[in-house]
Design an enzyme around this catalytic site. Structure first.
Site, short mmCIF file in Angstrom:
data_model
loop_
_atom_site.label_atom_id
_atom_site.label_comp_id
_atom_site.label_asym_id
_atom_site.label_seq_id
_atom_site.Cartn_x
_atom_site.Cartn_y
_atom_site.Cartn_z
N ASP A 123 50.54 -22.72 55.75
CA ASP A 123 51.13 -24.03 56.08
C ASP A 123 50.43 -24.72 57.24
O ASP A 123 51.04 -25.50 57.97
CB ASP A 123 52.63 -23.88 56.39
CG ASP A 123 53.39 -23.29 55.22
OD1 ASP A 123 52.99 -23.53 54.07
OD2 ASP A 123 54.38 -22.58 55.47
N HIS A 172 51.29 -27.02 49.05
CA HIS A 172 50.34 -27.85 49.80
C HIS A 172 50.77 -29.30 49.68
O HIS A 172 50.93 -29.82 48.58
CB HIS A 172 48.92 -27.64 49.26
CG HIS A 172 48.45 -26.22 49.38
ND1 HIS A 172 47.28 -25.77 48.84
CD2 HIS A 172 49.00 -25.16 50.01
CE1 HIS A 172 47.13 -24.48 49.13
NE2 HIS A 172 48.17 -24.09 49.82
P1 GDP Z 1 49.55 -26.12 53.63
O1 GDP Z 1 50.34 -25.11 52.89
O2 GDP Z 1 48.57 -25.50 54.55
O3 GDP Z 1 48.91 -27.14 52.73
O4 GDP Z 1 50.58 -26.92 54.54
P2 GDP Z 1 52.01 -27.50 54.06
O5 GDP Z 1 51.79 -28.73 53.28
O6 GDP Z 1 52.85 -26.43 53.47
O7 GDP Z 1 52.68 -27.80 55.46
C1 GDP Z 1 52.16 -28.72 56.34
C2 GDP Z 1 53.28 -29.71 56.72
O8 GDP Z 1 52.87 -30.50 57.78
C3 GDP Z 1 53.64 -30.67 55.60
O9 GDP Z 1 54.98 -31.03 55.74
C4 GDP Z 1 52.72 -31.85 55.89
O10 GDP Z 1 53.27 -33.08 55.41
C5 GDP Z 1 52.68 -31.85 57.39
N1 GDP Z 1 51.40 -32.22 58.01
C6 GDP Z 1 50.15 -31.89 57.63
N2 GDP Z 1 49.25 -32.28 58.55
C7 GDP Z 1 49.95 -32.87 59.54
C8 GDP Z 1 49.60 -33.45 60.80
O11 GDP Z 1 48.43 -33.50 61.22
N3 GDP Z 1 50.62 -33.93 61.55
C9 GDP Z 1 51.91 -33.90 61.15
N4 GDP Z 1 52.85 -34.40 61.94
N5 GDP Z 1 52.28 -33.34 59.99
C10 GDP Z 1 51.32 -32.84 59.20
P1 IMO Z 2 50.63 -21.97 51.76
O1 IMO Z 2 49.46 -21.93 50.79
C1 IMO Z 2 53.45 -19.85 54.30
C2 IMO Z 2 54.62 -15.83 53.03
C3 IMO Z 2 56.09 -15.71 52.64
C4 IMO Z 2 56.36 -14.29 53.05
C5 IMO Z 2 55.05 -13.58 52.67
C6 IMO Z 2 55.09 -12.89 51.32
O2 IMO Z 2 51.58 -23.06 51.49
O3 IMO Z 2 50.12 -21.91 53.16
P2 IMO Z 2 55.02 -13.82 48.85
O4 IMO Z 2 55.98 -14.70 48.10
O5 IMO Z 2 53.64 -14.38 48.95
O6 IMO Z 2 55.01 -12.41 48.36
O7 IMO Z 2 55.62 -13.75 50.34
O8 IMO Z 2 54.06 -14.59 52.66
N1 IMO Z 2 53.87 -16.89 52.34
C7 IMO Z 2 53.58 -18.08 52.87
N2 IMO Z 2 53.93 -18.61 54.06
N3 IMO Z 2 52.67 -20.54 53.45
C8 IMO Z 2 52.29 -20.02 52.28
O9 IMO Z 2 51.41 -20.60 51.44
C9 IMO Z 2 52.77 -18.74 51.92
N4 IMO Z 2 52.62 -17.93 50.85
C10 IMO Z 2 53.27 -16.80 51.13
O10 IMO Z 2 56.90 -16.64 53.35
O11 IMO Z 2 56.49 -14.22 54.44
MG MG Z 3 52.32 -24.63 52.53
#
Ligand code: GDP
Ligand code: IMO
Ligand code: MG
Length: 423
Positions: free
Chosen positions: A13, A41
């Site tokens: 994340d 994502h």
């Molecule tokens: P990923 O799994 O690495 O793609 O990240 P996620 O999308 O799960 O989580 C990132 C969160 O932060 C989401 O809610 C995005 O909308 C938000 N986000 C991403 N980049 C930024 C940033 O630079 N600033 C802020 N405030 N939010 C961001």
């Molecule tokens: P993105 O791509 C954050 C975490 C789960 C749990 C552990 C194992 O969005 O960054 P699983 O279901 O994979 O067996 O869970 O891994 N986890 C993540 N945490 N972002 C993710 O993906 C995750 N994918 C798995 O929360 O702690």
């Molecule tokens: Mg994510």
């Protein structure tokens, strides 16, 4: 740079979705190489939020997208994702190809995972309960069903029957949980094959062809380095290798083809699910950042745990992934503090620790050592050039570079496409 990898450098994340969306503008093909719909994502385009779980983020740019062999795929989720994106004007069907070697996540994987998490009780991993771990277990045990298996209906019937007989024994006798119906699984798979069959192929050939033509291939990592099954905070990890090293095996490409590895790192740290988190902050401070940072799981909606930036974590990621440049995200969220602690190292029993420990028991004995950097108390969300950031924000970014040993190539200052600074 014909082949570029985007990897998460913390516990997932970090904002990989945003970074991939940004880089995909200049890519010819975008490839996921591991994981499944445990990933989430996100990118915002105007008022619209797009969150993808299986389909690479390049789909929003209309690019060809590949789901690689190292992935585990729940076809019901893929179908939903296709229809959800389609209903919002994003064409999917012509743009995705799925590896025939990718493994399927089936109903029994999710049932077994739920039962296993319950059984673990207080030691539960806090998984996403999407069946990821059990699907990778079956892959390693050589009883998995792969996308390519759907083509031969007789062979598929036999494979489903064999595996379901075994799974039902487990479900009934070990987990005391409801069993599954092999005929339903088989029939559902046949219907899904009618829908997806023409998208299934050896995706490694498409990657090779693109590279041979000098096209730009972007590999989209999921999760993060600290969730890597070999190098993360085991057992509080996912069941695949998010590391850049997995690109070769998971996408089916020579490691020699990879030119540029970009590590995505939050300007602080988050983690969702259980497990150690040395720099975790007090909940009252975390709560003040959660809305601004979008710190709710994109997949499960769980509130993410939040901590200060941990240089020990990212330094290890830089080394393990071969990170050439860092994309720092969420810098805007830190604009609310007078002072910002940054973890610059760990101490254990009074001794300095040189590297992030591999054993969680050793990690538990470590104390983070903090340095306090001055905050900037400013809204940076509209800044377009690095030089226009407040001086203390620039100093914060430069200090991260120094601490982790990698240069910063991008700074993201908001969740919207376009809220980014390219250095
Ligand atoms: P990923 O799994 O690495 O793609 O990240 P996620 O999308 O799960 O989580 C990132 C969160 O932060 C989401 O809610 C995005 O909308 C938000 N986000 C991403 N980049 C930024 C940033 O630079 N600033 C802020 N405030 N939010 C961001
Ligand atoms: P993105 O791509 C954050 C975490 C789960 C749990 C552990 C194992 O969005 O960054 P699983 O279901 O994979 O067996 O869970 O891994 N986890 C993540 N945490 N972002 C993710 O993906 C995750 N994918 C798995 O929360 O702690
Ligand atoms: Mg994510």
């Amino acid at each position: 740079m014909p082949a570029r990898v985007v990897v998460g450098s913390q516990w997932g994340d970090e904002g990989k979705g945003r970074v991939v969306d940004l880089l995909a503008a200049d890519a010819d093909v975008v490839v996921r190489y591991q994981g499944g719909n445990n990933a989430g994502h996100t990118v915002w385009i105007g008022e619209q939020k797009f969150a993808v779980h299986l389909i690479p983020m390049g789909v929003l740019r209309g690019k060809p997208c590949l789901l690689g062999a190292g992935m585990v795929i729940d076809l019901d989720v893929l179908l939903e994702e296709e229809s959800e994106l389609g209903s919002r004007g994003v064409p999917v069907r012509g743009n995705i190809r799925i590896s025939e070697n990718a493994h399927l996540i089936l109903q029994y994987h999710k049932l077994i995972e739920a039962a296993e998490e319950e059984r673990r009780g207080e030691r539960a991993i806090g998984t996403t309960r999407r069946g990821i771990g059990p699907a990778y277990e079956d892959k390693a045990a050589r009883r998995g069903i792969r996308m390519g298996d759907l083509r031969d209906s007789d062979a598929l019937a036999e494979k489903v029957d064999t595996v379901v007989t075994y799974k039902n024994l487990l479900l009934k006798n070990v987990y005391k949980s409801p069993t599954v119906d092999p005929d339903k699984i088989y029939n559902d798979l046949r219907v899904l094959h009618d829908h997806f069959g023409e998208m299934v192929c050896d995706t490694s050939l498409i990657v090779q062809e693109a590279l041979d033509k000098g096209q730009r291939v972007l590999f989209e990592g999921a999760h993060g380095t600290m969730l890597d099954i070999d190098w993360g905070t085991y057992p509080y990890v996912t069941s695949s290798n998010p590391l850049s090293g997995e690109v070769a095996a998971g996408a089916g490409v020579s490691p020699k083809a990879l030119d540029q590895i970009t590590g995505v790192t939050k300007a602080y740290t988050t983690r969702v699910g259980a497990g150690p988190f040395p720099t975790e902050m007090a909940e009252e401070i975390a709560a003040s950042m959660r809305d601004a940072g979008g710190e709710f799981g994109s997949t499960t909606g769980r509130a993410r745990r939040i901590g200060w930036f941990d240089a020990m974590v990212v330094k290890k990621s830089v080394r393990l992934n071969g990170i050439d440049s860092l994309a720092i995200t969420h810098l805007d969220v830190l604009g609310r503090f007078d002072e910002i602690p940054v973890c610059v190292g760990y101490r254990c029993g009074g001794e300095e620790v040189s590297d992030f420990p591999n054993q969680i028991e050793e990690l538990a004995r470590c104390e983070p050592v903090y340095e306090t950097l001055p905050g900037w108390r400013a809204d940076t969300s509209q800044v377009k050039r690095f030089g226009d950031l407040p001086e203390n924000a620039r100093a914060y970014v430069r200090r991260i570079e120094e601490l982790v040993g990698a240069p910063v190539s991008h700074v993201l200052v908001g969740r919207q496409r376009g809220q980014d600074i390219v250095l």
